[in-house]
Design a protein around this motif. Structure first.
Motif, PDB file in Angstrom:
ATOM      1  N   PRO A  26     -71.319  78.326 -10.906  1.00 50.88           N
ATOM      2  CA  PRO A  26     -70.340  77.373 -11.461  1.00 50.88           C
ATOM      3  C   PRO A  26     -69.598  76.645 -10.349  1.00 50.88           C
ATOM      4  O   PRO A  26     -69.633  77.056  -9.184  1.00 50.88           O
ATOM      5  N   THR A  34     -76.263  70.027 -12.959  1.00 51.42           N
ATOM      6  CA  THR A  34     -75.412  68.964 -13.489  1.00 51.42           C
ATOM      7  C   THR A  34     -74.319  68.723 -12.474  1.00 51.42           C
ATOM      8  O   THR A  34     -73.629  69.664 -12.045  1.00 51.42           O
ATOM      9  N   LEU A  40     -79.603  65.970  -2.792  1.00 50.36           N
ATOM     10  CA  LEU A  40     -79.681  67.027  -1.768  1.00 50.36           C
ATOM     11  C   LEU A  40     -80.488  68.223  -2.303  1.00 50.36           C
ATOM     12  O   LEU A  40     -81.370  68.758  -1.622  1.00 50.36           O
TER      13      LEU A  40
HETATM   14  P1  NAP Z   1     -70.598  67.929  -7.625  1.00 51.11           P
HETATM   15  O1  NAP Z   1     -69.599  67.730  -6.565  1.00 51.11           O
HETATM   16  O2  NAP Z   1     -71.946  67.351  -7.439  1.00 51.11           O
HETATM   17  O3  NAP Z   1     -70.679  69.504  -7.867  1.00 51.11           O
HETATM   18  C1  NAP Z   1     -71.538  70.055  -8.843  1.00 51.11           C
HETATM   19  C2  NAP Z   1     -71.977  71.434  -8.391  1.00 51.11           C
HETATM   20  O4  NAP Z   1     -72.654  71.327  -7.148  1.00 51.11           O
HETATM   21  C3  NAP Z   1     -70.822  72.397  -8.190  1.00 51.11           C
HETATM   22  O5  NAP Z   1     -71.225  73.686  -8.614  1.00 51.11           O
HETATM   23  C4  NAP Z   1     -70.608  72.339  -6.693  1.00 51.11           C
HETATM   24  O6  NAP Z   1     -70.066  73.542  -6.175  1.00 51.11           O
HETATM   25  C5  NAP Z   1     -72.020  72.161  -6.185  1.00 51.11           C
HETATM   26  N1  NAP Z   1     -72.027  71.528  -4.856  1.00 51.11           N
HETATM   27  C6  NAP Z   1     -71.130  70.681  -4.351  1.00 51.11           C
HETATM   28  N2  NAP Z   1     -71.463  70.321  -3.106  1.00 51.11           N
HETATM   29  C7  NAP Z   1     -72.604  70.949  -2.820  1.00 51.11           C
HETATM   30  C8  NAP Z   1     -73.454  70.974  -1.672  1.00 51.11           C
HETATM   31  N3  NAP Z   1     -73.192  70.273  -0.592  1.00 51.11           N
HETATM   32  N4  NAP Z   1     -74.558  71.723  -1.732  1.00 51.11           N
HETATM   33  C9  NAP Z   1     -74.838  72.418  -2.824  1.00 51.11           C
HETATM   34  N5  NAP Z   1     -74.076  72.454  -3.941  1.00 51.11           N
HETATM   35  C10 NAP Z   1     -72.970  71.718  -3.938  1.00 51.11           C
HETATM   36  O7  NAP Z   1     -70.095  67.370  -9.036  1.00 51.11           O
HETATM   37  P2  NAP Z   1     -68.691  67.606  -9.705  1.00 51.11           P
HETATM   38  O8  NAP Z   1     -67.674  66.808  -8.951  1.00 51.11           O
HETATM   39  O9  NAP Z   1     -68.461  69.059  -9.909  1.00 51.11           O
HETATM   40  O10 NAP Z   1     -68.931  66.985 -11.144  1.00 51.11           O
HETATM   41  C11 NAP Z   1     -68.791  65.643 -11.426  1.00 51.11           C
HETATM   42  C12 NAP Z   1     -70.155  64.973 -11.496  1.00 51.11           C
HETATM   43  O11 NAP Z   1     -70.948  65.614 -12.489  1.00 51.11           O
HETATM   44  C13 NAP Z   1     -70.043  63.532 -11.951  1.00 51.11           C
HETATM   45  O12 NAP Z   1     -70.893  62.730 -11.172  1.00 51.11           O
HETATM   46  C14 NAP Z   1     -70.526  63.573 -13.405  1.00 51.11           C
HETATM   47  O13 NAP Z   1     -71.052  62.371 -13.890  1.00 51.11           O
HETATM   48  C15 NAP Z   1     -71.562  64.630 -13.330  1.00 51.11           C
HETATM   49  N6  NAP Z   1     -71.820  65.150 -14.663  1.00 51.11           N
HETATM   50  C16 NAP Z   1     -72.986  64.790 -15.278  1.00 51.11           C
HETATM   51  C17 NAP Z   1     -73.249  65.244 -16.559  1.00 51.11           C
HETATM   52  C18 NAP Z   1     -74.525  64.893 -17.243  1.00 51.11           C
HETATM   53  O14 NAP Z   1     -74.857  65.549 -18.224  1.00 51.11           O
HETATM   54  N7  NAP Z   1     -75.287  63.915 -16.758  1.00 51.11           N
HETATM   55  C19 NAP Z   1     -72.332  66.078 -17.211  1.00 51.11           C
HETATM   56  C20 NAP Z   1     -71.150  66.421 -16.560  1.00 51.11           C
HETATM   57  C21 NAP Z   1     -70.917  65.953 -15.264  1.00 51.11           C
HETATM   58  P3  NAP Z   1     -68.526  73.673  -5.701  1.00 51.11           P
HETATM   59  O15 NAP Z   1     -67.706  73.154  -6.833  1.00 51.11           O
HETATM   60  O16 NAP Z   1     -68.375  75.141  -5.519  1.00 51.11           O
HETATM   61  O17 NAP Z   1     -68.370  72.857  -4.471  1.00 51.11           O
END
Ligand code: NAP
Length: 501
Positions: free
Chosen positions: A193, A244, A252
């Motif tokens: 998560p 997601t 990445l």
């Molecule tokens: P995010 O920054 O991409 O993070 C998502 C997940 O990836 C988190 O568990 C995060 O962990 C992990 N993560 C972050 N940086 C990482 C890295 N360098 N290497 C590996 N894993 C990494 O996204 P968010 O800010 O949480 O969520 C917002 C985004 O989700 C928006 O772009 C939104 O549109 C998208 N979204 C899409 C949908 C859909 O169904 N299409 C639904 C909901 C949200 P940590 O939090 O522990 O850093």
């Protein structure tokens, strides 16, 4: 090692829960609550107070989770579909029984309103019920044979261990939307998560345990995101990765998964257009556009990012939108009058400010909304901008905040081209009555989901997903199994097909 490090619990969170055992601060691996080598604080976006801590697992512990999930897969896949469905239905029922606690936990860590959180719990649980039912209908097919004396058919087989990496804006439903499909078809899962909202995920693990989901089938790992994600995506033993989150991190993970040719499904960012047609009632359209823009405080992949309005109706629509927007109350998600909770953290507020400043510096007009002040903390009051141009971040980026931009248009081809002028292709909204215009838009828009005259579009029976850089694959619906299963074809030759006839 303590079974539950309650000594670090914050009384504020426990005071909100009827069942304090839903508040977990350890990771859940192979049916055990385990601690890593450090703790990470989780804060309430409404006041930045520490709610509690999660444990940061070491790489060896993530490897152990993968091994446990692989071992559990052998038994879980061998269960009958009825048995897996029964386990999932028990999990579903426990989630519904604890709906209020789960919703309150979510408000505390995510900030959304209590009504939105309750809605998310129901939405998330609906996928578990849906896929428990679908498990019994995961049919293969028989194929009329082109080979003499042969029988041809396909069966659907679970792919194996699936890694599920989820964001903070929907801390519960983004897990169940994936896990329900994966578990129902016979896969085992490891959930990672978001660091901001881990308690909803850990509460789901507690309820999965109570529902009797066997050890190793549903695991939740917490800690350093790049390390955990790299361990999962580079592992030969993990056969599917479902993510997601942002398009940036999605790319990445795709690169990291290439060496093991993993099956990847990606639910990424959006930049939804909301198109008002000339024959639409302005007030009805403005109300719908405000709903579509400000749900989850604008932190929603489906949020209406660019609102296109016929030029002749632009001024009237702008007034109607501003009036509706100004009715929205910003505040703590636990307060029943709140419509817009806080943004997730300070970085999100900084980004929202930059989006407004960038637009104003490039000539946008501030129609409504008050400037953010230091005392607002993570609360960001809605802003309405006009004179939007394609070079502005508010037009080009997924803004993920309560900032709305209105854009006038003259012709249908022009608005279709403008709506498609984005790397994203998740969802689009159309409001109007003329069937030919609606149909032209429905076919012309390059988006995975087009919602006509309805803000609500998602749910368990529909294929959720995007085109272009908004993702790969679909979640929910009868297509949801595709991301976690392989189609195996078999040819049984050398038969005497005519038999005794
Ligand atoms: P995010 O920054 O991409 O993070 C998502 C997940 O990836 C988190 O568990 C995060 O962990 C992990 N993560 C972050 N940086 C990482 C890295 N360098 N290497 C590996 N894993 C990494 O996204 P968010 O800010 O949480 O969520 C917002 C985004 O989700 C928006 O772009 C939104 O549109 C998208 N979204 C899409 C949908 C859909 O169904 N299409 C639904 C909901 C949200 P940590 O939090 O522990 O850093």
């Amino acid at each position: 090692m303590a079974a539950l490090n309650l000594h670090k619990s914050n009384d504020a969170i426990l005071a909100q829960l009827k069942d304090s055992r839903l508040f977990k601060q350890l990771a859940y691996v192979n049916g055990k609550w385990i601690a890593g080598n450090a703790d990470i604080a989780v804060t309430n976006p409404a006041d930045n107070d520490v709610l509690g801590y999660i444990t940061s697992l070491e790489k060896s512990q993530v490897d152990h989770a993968i091994e446990a999930a692989e071992a559990a897969f052998k038994h879980w896949r061998a269960l009958s579909a009825d048995n897996r469905a029964a386990g999932l239905m028990l999990w579903h029922d426990k989630i519904k029984e604890n709906r209020e606690d789960l919703a309150r936990l979510m408000v505390l860590e995510q900030g959304k309103t209590l009504d939105e959180a309750r809605g998310e719990i129901d939405y998330g649980a609906s996928f578990i019920r849906w896929f428990a039912e679908e498990a019994r209908r995961a049919y293969g097919e028989t194929i009329p044979s082109h080979i003499p004396n042969a029988h041809l058919a396909t069966i659907r087989e679970p792919i194996g261990v699936a890694a599920l990496i989820t964001p903070w804006n929907f801390p519960s439903a983004m897990i169940t939307r994936k896990a329900a499909a994966a578990l129902a078809i016979g896969c085992t899962v490891i959930v990672k998560p978001a660091e901001e909202t881990p308690f909803s995920a850990l509460a789901l693990a507690e309820l999965a345990e109570r529902a009797g989901i066997p050890a190793g089938v549903f695991n939740v790992v917490t800690g350093d995101a790049p390390m955990i994600s790299a361990t999962l995506s580079c592992s030969e033993k993990v056969k599917a990765l479902s993510f997601t989150g942002s398009t940036r991190v999605g790319k990445l993970l795709l690169r990291q998964s290439a060496d093991t040719v993993k099956k990847c499904s990606m639910e990424l960012g959006g930049n939804a257009p909301f198109i008002v047609l000339p024959d639409m009632d302005i007030h009805e359209a403005a109300k719908a556009a405000v709903d579509a823009k400000f749900q989850t405080s604008g932190q929603d992949c489906l949020a209406a990012n660019r609102i296109f309005v016929p030029r002749e109706k632009f001024d009237a629509f702008t007034d109607a939108f501003a009036t509706e927007m100004q009715k929205l109350k910003v505040g703590n998600g636990l307060d029943p009058v709140t419509d817009i909770g806080p943004l997730i953290n300070e970085q999100a507020v900084t980004k929202a400010r930059k989006i407004v400043d960038d637009a104003l510096n490039k000539g946008a007009k501030l129609v409504a909304g008050k400037p953010q002040s230091v005392s607002d903390g993570n609360f960001f009051h809605p802003v309405l901008l006009t004179n939007i141009t394609p070079d502005m971040a508010v037009y080009r980026e997924e803004n993920f905040c309560p900032v709305a931009g209105l854009i006038p248009y003259d012709t249908l081809p022009e608005v279709i081209a403008a709506a498609n002028d984005t790397e994203y292709g998740l969802a689009a909204y159309v409001y109007g009555h003329d069937v030919r215009q609606i149909w032209t838009l429905m076919r012309g828009l390059e988006f995975g989901m087009v919602s006509i005259n309805s803000v609500k579009m998602t749910g368990h029976p529909i294929p959720f997903g995007g085109m272009k850089q908004s993702g790969l694959g679909r979640e929910g619906s009868r297509h949801g199994f595709d991301e976690y299963s392989e189609i195996k074809y078999y040819c049984l030759g050398g038969l005497n097909i005519t038999g005794g006839i």
